[in-house]
Scaffold this motif. Sequence first.
Motif, short mmCIF file in Angstrom:
data_model
loop_
_atom_site.label_atom_id
_atom_site.label_comp_id
_atom_site.label_asym_id
_atom_site.label_seq_id
_atom_site.Cartn_x
_atom_site.Cartn_y
_atom_site.Cartn_z
N ALA A 113 0.83 -1.21 0.00
CA ALA A 113 0.00 0.00 0.00
C ALA A 113 0.87 1.26 0.00
O ALA A 113 0.58 2.22 -0.71
CB ALA A 113 -0.94 -0.01 1.20
N ALA A 114 1.95 1.26 0.78
CA ALA A 114 2.85 2.42 0.84
C ALA A 114 3.54 2.65 -0.50
O ALA A 114 3.68 3.78 -0.95
CB ALA A 114 3.88 2.24 1.95
N VAL A 115 3.96 1.58 -1.14
CA VAL A 115 4.61 1.70 -2.45
C VAL A 115 3.64 2.26 -3.48
O VAL A 115 3.99 3.14 -4.27
CB VAL A 115 5.17 0.34 -2.92
N LEU A 116 2.40 1.80 -3.45
CA LEU A 116 1.41 2.25 -4.42
C LEU A 116 1.04 3.72 -4.22
O LEU A 116 0.76 4.42 -5.18
CB LEU A 116 0.15 1.39 -4.35
N ARG A 117 1.07 4.18 -2.98
CA ARG A 117 0.72 5.58 -2.70
C ARG A 117 1.90 6.52 -2.89
O ARG A 117 1.70 7.73 -3.00
CB ARG A 117 0.22 5.71 -1.26
N GLU A 118 3.10 5.99 -2.94
CA GLU A 118 4.31 6.83 -3.06
C GLU A 118 4.28 7.59 -4.39
O GLU A 118 4.13 6.99 -5.45
CB GLU A 118 5.55 5.93 -2.99
N PRO A 119 4.41 8.91 -4.35
CA PRO A 119 4.40 9.66 -5.60
C PRO A 119 5.69 9.44 -6.38
O PRO A 119 6.68 8.98 -5.85
CB PRO A 119 4.29 11.12 -5.13
N GLY A 120 5.66 9.77 -7.64
CA GLY A 120 6.86 9.68 -8.47
C GLY A 120 6.97 8.36 -9.19
O GLY A 120 6.08 7.52 -9.15
N GLU A 121 8.09 8.21 -9.85
CA GLU A 121 8.31 7.03 -10.68
C GLU A 121 8.36 5.75 -9.87
O GLU A 121 7.59 4.85 -10.08
CB GLU A 121 9.61 7.20 -11.49
N GLY A 122 9.34 5.64 -8.97
CA GLY A 122 9.43 4.43 -8.15
C GLY A 122 9.60 3.18 -8.98
O GLY A 122 8.95 2.17 -8.70
N ALA A 123 10.46 3.22 -9.99
CA ALA A 123 10.60 2.08 -10.91
C ALA A 123 11.02 0.81 -10.19
O ALA A 123 10.45 -0.27 -10.44
CB ALA A 123 11.60 2.43 -12.01
N GLU A 124 11.99 0.90 -9.29
CA GLU A 124 12.46 -0.30 -8.60
C GLU A 124 11.39 -0.85 -7.66
O GLU A 124 11.22 -2.06 -7.54
CB GLU A 124 13.76 -0.02 -7.83
N GLN A 125 10.66 0.04 -7.02
CA GLN A 125 9.59 -0.39 -6.13
C GLN A 125 8.47 -1.07 -6.92
O GLN A 125 7.94 -2.10 -6.50
CB GLN A 125 9.02 0.80 -5.34
N THR A 126 8.14 -0.51 -8.08
CA THR A 126 7.11 -1.11 -8.92
C THR A 126 7.53 -2.49 -9.40
O THR A 126 6.75 -3.44 -9.37
CB THR A 126 6.80 -0.19 -10.12
N LYS A 127 8.78 -2.61 -9.84
CA LYS A 127 9.30 -3.92 -10.26
C LYS A 127 9.24 -4.93 -9.12
O LYS A 127 8.88 -6.09 -9.33
CB LYS A 127 10.74 -3.80 -10.76
N LEU A 128 9.57 -4.47 -7.92
CA LEU A 128 9.53 -5.34 -6.76
C LEU A 128 8.12 -5.83 -6.48
O LEU A 128 7.89 -7.02 -6.27
CB LEU A 128 10.10 -4.61 -5.53
N VAL A 129 7.15 -4.92 -6.50
CA VAL A 129 5.75 -5.32 -6.27
C VAL A 129 5.31 -6.30 -7.36
O VAL A 129 4.65 -7.30 -7.06
CB VAL A 129 4.82 -4.09 -6.21
N CYS A 130 5.68 -6.05 -8.61
CA CYS A 130 5.33 -6.96 -9.69
C CYS A 130 5.91 -8.35 -9.45
O CYS A 130 5.24 -9.37 -9.64
CB CYS A 130 5.81 -6.42 -11.04
N GLU A 131 7.16 -8.39 -9.02
CA GLU A 131 7.80 -9.68 -8.75
C GLU A 131 7.12 -10.41 -7.60
O GLU A 131 6.90 -11.62 -7.65
CB GLU A 131 9.29 -9.48 -8.45
#
Length: 188
Positions: free
Chosen positions: A82-100
């Motif tokens: 939930a925190a990663v999804l709400r985090e503004p900005g690109e967050g490419a590594e966080q998005t990849k992590l959630v996908c994995e």
Amino acid sequence: QLEGLCSFLQLSTCPEHILVHFCSWLLALTPNLSYTSAAILAEQLFLRRVLSLTQPPSRHLMAALASFCSKYSQPFCQVLVAAVLREPGEGAEQTKLVCELVEECLEPDCVRLVLSQVLEVPLSEKLLPVVQAVLGRQVRGPRLEVLPPELFNLLVLSLCRQAPTFAMSLNYAKLVTAMLTMYQSQVS
């Protein structure tokens, strides 16, 4: 008290190889941790590390995350994802992590929880791969998992409303194509 103990032990900054051992120890605990305790630990152990990622996570961090998710995926999703999804900005590594995590670690009910969390915030280019991972999980899982009708309808509605925003987005086009392929009988 648990937050104080985590702070005293400096768990949020401990080396990642120790984090793996700590998570293995947590899995062996009986009885299981309460939901609240697991949520506090998810925050203390992982939140700062994940939100500060600027490159792919180490194998130690991934092992610790997978280990923790195997037993406490619900509080993990409520706190960290939930925190990663709400985090503004690109967050490419966080998005990849959630996908994995969606593709490899989370149980089907938590995959649906991740999708419902995505649909609670305005869709962005950053979140489209997460939705794609959820849909991919639907066909790659041990059996075909179908989204509940209310979640499916919410996803379709959100994609339709956001269409003008993503007019030039390749990720959006891939997502809509996947939806039409997987759910062709339900999309009119």
